[in-house]
Design an enzyme around this catalytic site. Sequence first.
Site, PDB file in Angstrom:
ATOM      1  N   THR A   1     -25.118  26.593 -63.123  1.00 51.66           N
ATOM      2  CA  THR A   1     -26.084  25.572 -62.709  1.00 51.66           C
ATOM      3  C   THR A   1     -27.397  25.752 -63.468  1.00 51.66           C
ATOM      4  OG1 THR A   1     -25.120  25.363 -60.529  1.00 51.66           O
ATOM      5  CG2 THR A   1     -27.464  24.906 -60.655  1.00 51.66           C
TER       6      THR A   1
ATOM      7  N   GLY B   1     -23.213  27.885 -53.300  1.00 56.02           N
ATOM      8  CA  GLY B   1     -23.939  26.880 -52.516  1.00 56.02           C
ATOM      9  C   GLY B   1     -23.895  27.128 -51.018  1.00 56.02           C
TER      10      GLY B   1
ATOM     11  N   THR C   1     -29.567  29.050 -57.891  1.00 52.87           N
ATOM     12  CA  THR C   1     -28.189  28.989 -58.372  1.00 52.87           C
ATOM     13  C   THR C   1     -27.389  30.039 -57.614  1.00 52.87           C
ATOM     14  OG1 THR C   1     -26.725  29.188 -60.285  1.00 52.87           O
ATOM     15  CG2 THR C   1     -28.703  30.573 -60.312  1.00 52.87           C
ATOM     16  N   GLY C   2     -26.067  29.894 -57.608  1.00 54.09           N
ATOM     17  CA  GLY C   2     -25.228  30.850 -56.882  1.00 54.09           C
ATOM     18  C   GLY C   2     -24.204  30.101 -56.053  1.00 54.09           C
TER      19      GLY C   2
ATOM     20  N   ASP D   1     -25.430  23.064 -52.928  1.00 53.32           N
ATOM     21  CA  ASP D   1     -26.819  23.240 -52.476  1.00 53.32           C
ATOM     22  C   ASP D   1     -27.826  22.552 -53.406  1.00 53.32           C
ATOM     23  OD1 ASP D   1     -25.919  25.415 -54.373  1.00 53.32           O
ATOM     24  OD2 ASP D   1     -28.097  25.638 -54.466  1.00 53.32           O
TER      25      ASP D   1
HETATM   26  N1  ASP Z   1     -24.958  26.449 -56.589  1.00 57.58           N
HETATM   27  C1  ASP Z   1     -23.873  25.726 -57.211  1.00 57.58           C
HETATM   28  C2  ASP Z   1     -22.921  25.254 -56.159  1.00 57.58           C
HETATM   29  O1  ASP Z   1     -22.585  26.004 -55.270  1.00 57.58           O
HETATM   30  C3  ASP Z   1     -23.130  26.524 -58.241  1.00 57.58           C
HETATM   31  C4  ASP Z   1     -23.990  27.278 -59.234  1.00 57.58           C
HETATM   32  O2  ASP Z   1     -25.133  27.623 -58.953  1.00 57.58           O
HETATM   33  O3  ASP Z   1     -23.511  27.518 -60.352  1.00 57.58           O
HETATM   34  O4  ASP Z   1     -22.453  24.160 -56.254  1.00 57.58           O
END
Ligand code: ASP
Length: 280
Positions: A154, A206, A203-204, A185
């Site tokens: 992300t 969600g 990021t992470g 998220d």
């Molecule tokens: N936060 C994003 C999600 O869960 C994924 C990401 O941060 O790469 O959709």
Amino acid sequence: MKLIIHGGFFSESSQSLETKIAKQNALKRVLTNSYEYLKTHTALETVVHAVEQLEDDELFNAGIGSQIQSDGKIRMSASLMDGKRIKFSGVINIENVKNPIRVAEKLFNTEDRVLGGEGATVYARLNKFDFFNPEIPQRRKEYEAKIGSKSLGTVGCVAFDTNGNIAAATSTGGKGFEVPGRISDSATTAGNYATEFCGVSCTGIGEDIVSGSVATKIVTRVSDGFTIEKAFEKTFAELKVIDGFCGAIAIDNKGNIYHLDSHPSMVYGSFDGKTIEVFQ
Ligand code: ASP
């Protein structure tokens, strides 16, 4: 003027040294030209400008290069928030557009500012966002090998402009292999939030970010008088209780830049006008 961007997480075990260098170079390029842009544009305009470039780079999981969901389709989410006006706009699970963040920007001055699914895609078409397929062969390969969730990439940006305004923008292709209809998220205030005091992009995973209400908590704590370090420390300590997976970037209204990740390494870069700092 200050600027910080992120490009999701980097996995030493599943990604090559070349990919790491390419991501570092991409961040430097986007930081340098977005900082130039910030000299003559608002924080809000600049975060869109920076995120659009990251969406256009297939190294990252947003726009072109987005991950593929369990039914074989790409659905993207993006959001935008202006700190002083406390105003948020976003698209959730939009399909076949080149730059979801530009659709979120288009919605910013409308009454219905967060659109999801088919409604978001129809809105984009009605507003002259042409059909664009963001799939790249690498993502199809990952989808077929079911390793999508290893490349959380992300993108996001927080900017602080000469007038003291803060804005945040975030864009994602999601986790990869999610059930159609799953909501990331990135287009919620848990993943992207700002007030006149602070802006945060996350990021992470969600589900963890929403459960930990990460961006909202950090920004609210800074708005209530916490230092940016203390606000991160407390919010990430609370996230640890649920073993949450998250990285976040931030700037406060004193121009302090901050970032933290629960599971290193978040791909990030910042520029304070003198020194570019990029993840190593
Ligand atoms: N936060 C994003 C999600 O869960 C994924 C990401 O941060 O790469 O959709």
